[in-house]
Design a protein around this motif. Sequence first.
Motif, PDB file in Angstrom:
ATOM      1  N   SER A  43       0.832  -1.193   0.000  1.00  0.00           N
ATOM      2  CA  SER A  43       0.000   0.000   0.000  1.00  0.00           C
ATOM      3  C   SER A  43       0.871   1.248   0.000  1.00  0.00           C
ATOM      4  CB  SER A  43      -0.905   0.016   1.242  1.00  0.00           C
ATOM      5  OG  SER A  43      -1.657   1.204   1.310  1.00  0.00           O
ATOM      6  N   ASN A  44       0.365   2.316  -0.614  1.00  0.00           N
ATOM      7  CA  ASN A  44       1.015   3.628  -0.518  1.00  0.00           C
ATOM      8  C   ASN A  44       0.192   4.574   0.339  1.00  0.00           C
ATOM      9  OD1 ASN A  44      -1.140   4.108  -2.185  1.00  0.00           O
ATOM     10  ND2 ASN A  44       0.054   4.883  -3.912  1.00  0.00           N
ATOM     11  N   ARG A  45      -0.742   4.009   1.125  1.00  0.00           N
ATOM     12  CA  ARG A  45      -1.602   4.817   1.982  1.00  0.00           C
ATOM     13  C   ARG A  45      -1.311   4.507   3.449  1.00  0.00           C
ATOM     14  NH1 ARG A  45      -5.302   2.253  -1.328  1.00  0.00           N
ATOM     15  NH2 ARG A  45      -6.220   1.218   0.479  1.00  0.00           N
ATOM     16  N   GLY A  66       8.687   0.500   4.094  1.00  0.00           N
ATOM     17  CA  GLY A  66       7.699   1.184   4.905  1.00  0.00           C
ATOM     18  C   GLY A  66       7.819   0.850   6.379  1.00  0.00           C
ATOM     19  N   SER A 102       4.223   4.980   6.544  1.00  0.00           N
ATOM     20  CA  SER A 102       5.097   4.816   5.387  1.00  0.00           C
ATOM     21  C   SER A 102       5.598   6.129   4.803  1.00  0.00           C
ATOM     22  CB  SER A 102       4.371   4.022   4.293  1.00  0.00           C
ATOM     23  OG  SER A 102       4.102   2.731   4.740  1.00  0.00           O
ATOM     24  N   ASP A 104       6.465   8.663   2.358  1.00  0.00           N
ATOM     25  CA  ASP A 104       6.539   8.596   0.898  1.00  0.00           C
ATOM     26  C   ASP A 104       6.951   7.225   0.385  1.00  0.00           C
ATOM     27  OD1 ASP A 104       5.844  11.272   0.685  1.00  0.00           O
ATOM     28  OD2 ASP A 104       7.917  11.938   0.852  1.00  0.00           O
ATOM     29  N   GLU A 105       7.206   6.283   1.279  1.00  0.00           N
ATOM     30  CA  GLU A 105       7.678   4.958   0.876  1.00  0.00           C
ATOM     31  C   GLU A 105       6.521   3.973   0.819  1.00  0.00           C
ATOM     32  OE1 GLU A 105      11.362   1.973   2.053  1.00  0.00           O
ATOM     33  OE2 GLU A 105      10.404   3.153   3.623  1.00  0.00           O
ATOM     34  N   ILE A 106       6.439   3.205  -0.244  1.00  0.00           N
ATOM     35  CA  ILE A 106       5.401   2.185  -0.347  1.00  0.00           C
ATOM     36  C   ILE A 106       5.615   1.120   0.720  1.00  0.00           C
ATOM     37  CG2 ILE A 106       4.495   0.317  -1.793  1.00  0.00           C
ATOM     38  CD1 ILE A 106       5.047   2.044  -4.210  1.00  0.00           C
ATOM     39  N   GLU A 108       5.305  -2.543   2.003  1.00  0.00           N
ATOM     40  CA  GLU A 108       5.144  -3.880   1.437  1.00  0.00           C
ATOM     41  C   GLU A 108       5.783  -4.917   2.352  1.00  0.00           C
ATOM     42  OE1 GLU A 108       5.566  -6.365  -2.751  1.00  0.00           O
ATOM     43  OE2 GLU A 108       6.687  -4.497  -2.502  1.00  0.00           O
TER      44      GLU A 108
END
Length: 243
Positions: A43-45, A66, A102, A104-106, A108
Amino acid sequence: MIQKIGREYFAGNGVIQTLYPGLALSNGDTGIGSIGRIDHAMSNRNGTIPMHPHINDEILSYFRSGKILHKDSEGNEVMIGKDRMMLMQAGKLFYHEETGKSEDEIFEGLQIFIRPAVKDLTPKVTFWDLDQLHSENKWRLVASHNDNNQFQFSSETWIYDIKLTKGSSIGLPSLPKMGLTCLLYVFKGEIEINDMNLQKKEAVIIKDEDIEISTNEGAELVLFVTNEEATIYKDGMFSGNKY
């Protein structure tokens, strides 16, 4: 035996996709031995998974990018991420909450649900600060069964990881005993195993076979090893035989 597990065995299309590895064997068990299920989260959220229970699950948090803030019923409030792993042994009853940090980092990683040896063990949480983010071209023992490792499962389960660089190849690590079943999971990249191609979010079941793993462009792999003959408790809240 060598059997590929494709992406069609994943459930869910959102932030978290769940692999039930036993479904590929059609033997009435959603898991394989002590390997209950594997959640691949991406996720990027930022967001919060509120406080929720686990019963008779042993959960390894294996994140590669993240960060998340972890809170639990044992009083822990700890940031975990790519350089800090966590093993939650829920036992009889355990609660935890996760909040994404996270930036700015995705984000995972994997949440790995392992079946305990017996039910209703005392809850326990262990953290491990990694000296190195990756183990390049060499298998690293991440968690084991009574091997004086940082993370110890109650059941006969072992987890290894490796980062293969471009153009490299390797076999399986030296396993603790004969007759064990392996599940090799491609976390990132692409590999060839005995002329079989595997890409990200694909896996292969290996038992009593010699293999060679090779990669042209590089790959990150996680190896799950279980003794299918050992005693396990199959009715954990998430790790149990459920779908």
